[in-house]
Each structure stands twice: as structure tokens, then as C-alpha cells.
Write a protein that holds these residues in place. Sequence first.
Motif, short mmCIF file in Angstrom:
data_model
loop_
_atom_site.label_atom_id
_atom_site.label_comp_id
_atom_site.label_asym_id
_atom_site.label_seq_id
_atom_site.Cartn_x
_atom_site.Cartn_y
_atom_site.Cartn_z
N PHE A 54 0.71 -1.83 0.09
CA PHE A 54 0.08 0.13 0.20
C PHE A 54 0.80 1.43 0.40
N GLU A 58 0.23 7.47 -2.88
CA GLU A 58 -0.73 6.92 -3.68
C GLU A 58 -2.07 6.77 -3.62
N LYS A 60 -3.27 3.52 -2.65
CA LYS A 60 -3.52 2.24 -3.22
C LYS A 60 -2.59 2.10 -3.30
N THR A 61 -2.56 0.73 -3.52
CA THR A 61 -1.44 -0.13 -3.51
C THR A 61 -1.47 -0.31 -4.80
N LEU A 198 -12.12 4.33 3.47
CA LEU A 198 -10.56 3.18 3.28
C LEU A 198 -10.81 1.85 3.00
N VAL A 250 -8.55 -3.00 2.19
CA VAL A 250 -7.22 -3.06 1.97
C VAL A 250 -6.06 -3.80 1.81
#
Length: 320
Positions: A54, A58, A60-61, A198, A250
Motif C-alpha cells: 500500500f 498514491e 492505493k496498492t 479506506l 485494503v
Amino acid sequence: MRRTASPLSLALLGAGVFLLVLAPMLAWYVEPRAKRTPVDVDVTTVFTGPGSYFDTAEIKTVKKDLTITRQVRGDVADSESSGRAVWDVSTSVDTEDTLPAADTHDSLQWTLERWVTDRRTNEPVHCCGEKPTFDGEAYLKFPFDVQKRSYRWWDNTLGSTVRLRFAGVRKIQGYEGYRFTGAVEPAQTGTRLVPGRLVGLPKRSQVLAEEWYANHGIELVVDRRTGRIVNAAIGPRKTLRAPGGKRDRVVLLDSRRLEFTPATQRAQVALASSDSDRLELVGETLPMGGGGAGAVLAAVGAVLVVRGREARGTTPVITL
């Protein structure tokens, strides 16, 4: 005629008896005392492989190659004073952007631990500032004289032991070791305060998300005699779920397989081979060779002693 033993026969008999006494002492006294976990260690192992993590920048992953660097240093002073093996262990998880591992300020994850074990049995000992408190039969190494059975391996991320089953033999860099395998089913390991969006809860600004951990697969190849790990492969997966949630929201870290680099394999094999050869020399080669040579020398010496030699006395007087 008077017979007496020659110095050579006595020397052969004495040497033979000495070797016959020394051989079992090496096998039963010296070799078990040589099987002690070393304390003056300074070893670095490196895992690499594809994965994802993660990216907080950004949000994100992202997919990237991952590197796990583990350095093990023995605390000689504390080891000598306690009689235990006291090892300080630094572990960092990095991408190519955060290497070198020596600079840990931007690592994805960095931990510093202290492991204390019994030098003979490899069992955990709770003293000397141990952190964390751990259990099991194996972690940084296995016990000496590894058996073809299951072992309880400590997984620090899980905070519990994992059963690793014997899965045959495998050669690493041409060196044969025992192979053990296992896996970790998803389990909650903690909580973390994160923005609600998230984990699929956009109406809540902050939630105490659940941290979950699993391991796709653990494979360790271990030197039979010393218990040293000559190759390791793991598949860690760390995720977040909404409170009470049933699925991952996530992905914090994920890799199907992170494995020792070839350079680490070669270094571990060299250490295992050297230590194993010394134990074999003291526990098998010298006792067997010394015992055999002692038996031969003792037998030859005994024969010569029994036969003796004619003493050089005075010339006999002949009377008529």
C-alpha cells in the motif's frame, strides 16, 4: 632365557589404549558439548520476490518487487553472562525505492527484536530483555540433529506458532537439506485507526480497522546436523478489514513467494557445511577412525608384549 617387552611394543600398546579411550570420549562427551548455538554471530539474509504494497503517497496498492533484509547479531556479553544465546534481530521490508536496507527511515516496515534461546535445545528462554516473548521449537534456526517430523515454527507476525511438516529433501546450491512446509490461514492480528473510506465506510471519518494476516506458503530447507536454515521462502499477506468485516478492503503487503537470494543461499550453505563438517569430524570420523586405529595398535602392541624379546644376557658358561 628371560623375555622382556620392547619399548616399541609398549608404545604401540599405550597408543592403542589411549585411542580406544579417546574415541568414546569424543562421541559421548566432546561432540555433545560442541552442539551449542553460537553467540558471536553476525549474519545477514535477504529475501526477494514480486509483490504489492500500500503506497501511502498514491493511496492505493501498487505492484513492485519486495526485499526483506534480516540481520542477526549475537550479544556476546549478555550471552556469556547468562549462558544463553542472545541474538538481536533487525528486519526491514523495502522496495527498490527505499533500499538500501541499512537506511530504515523510509522502509515499508522495520522491526528490532531480541531472541534468547537455550544453546543446547534451541528452546526459547525468557530473560535478558527478550522481545517479543515467543514460543515453539524453531525460528531463526532449528534444533541440532533435525528429525523427519513436524516442528512448531514461530511466526512473529501471527504471534503464534505454525506447524511445519517434513516434506522430504531438497538440494540448495548442490547441498541437501530437509524440507519443511506450512501455511497460515487468515487471522486477525490487531487493529489500526484509518480513514473510514479506506475500508468501505465513507460516512465515518475514522474507524478502528482490523489488521489481518495470512501466509500463502512457508518453505524452509534445513541442514540436518546443525539446524541452520539454508533456504527460506515465505508468502506474507497483510490486509485491512472494516470492523466486523468478512473480506479484505485494503492490501497492505502481499507476495506469493519471497525467497532467499542466490547469494544468501550460498552463504548459508557455506556456514552449514563448515559447521556440519566439524560436528561430523568430532562426532563420527575421529571416534570411528580413532577407535579402529586404537584397536589395531593395541592388538599389535599386545602381541609384541606377549612375544617379548630375548634379553641380551651374559654368555652362558659351558662345563665339561
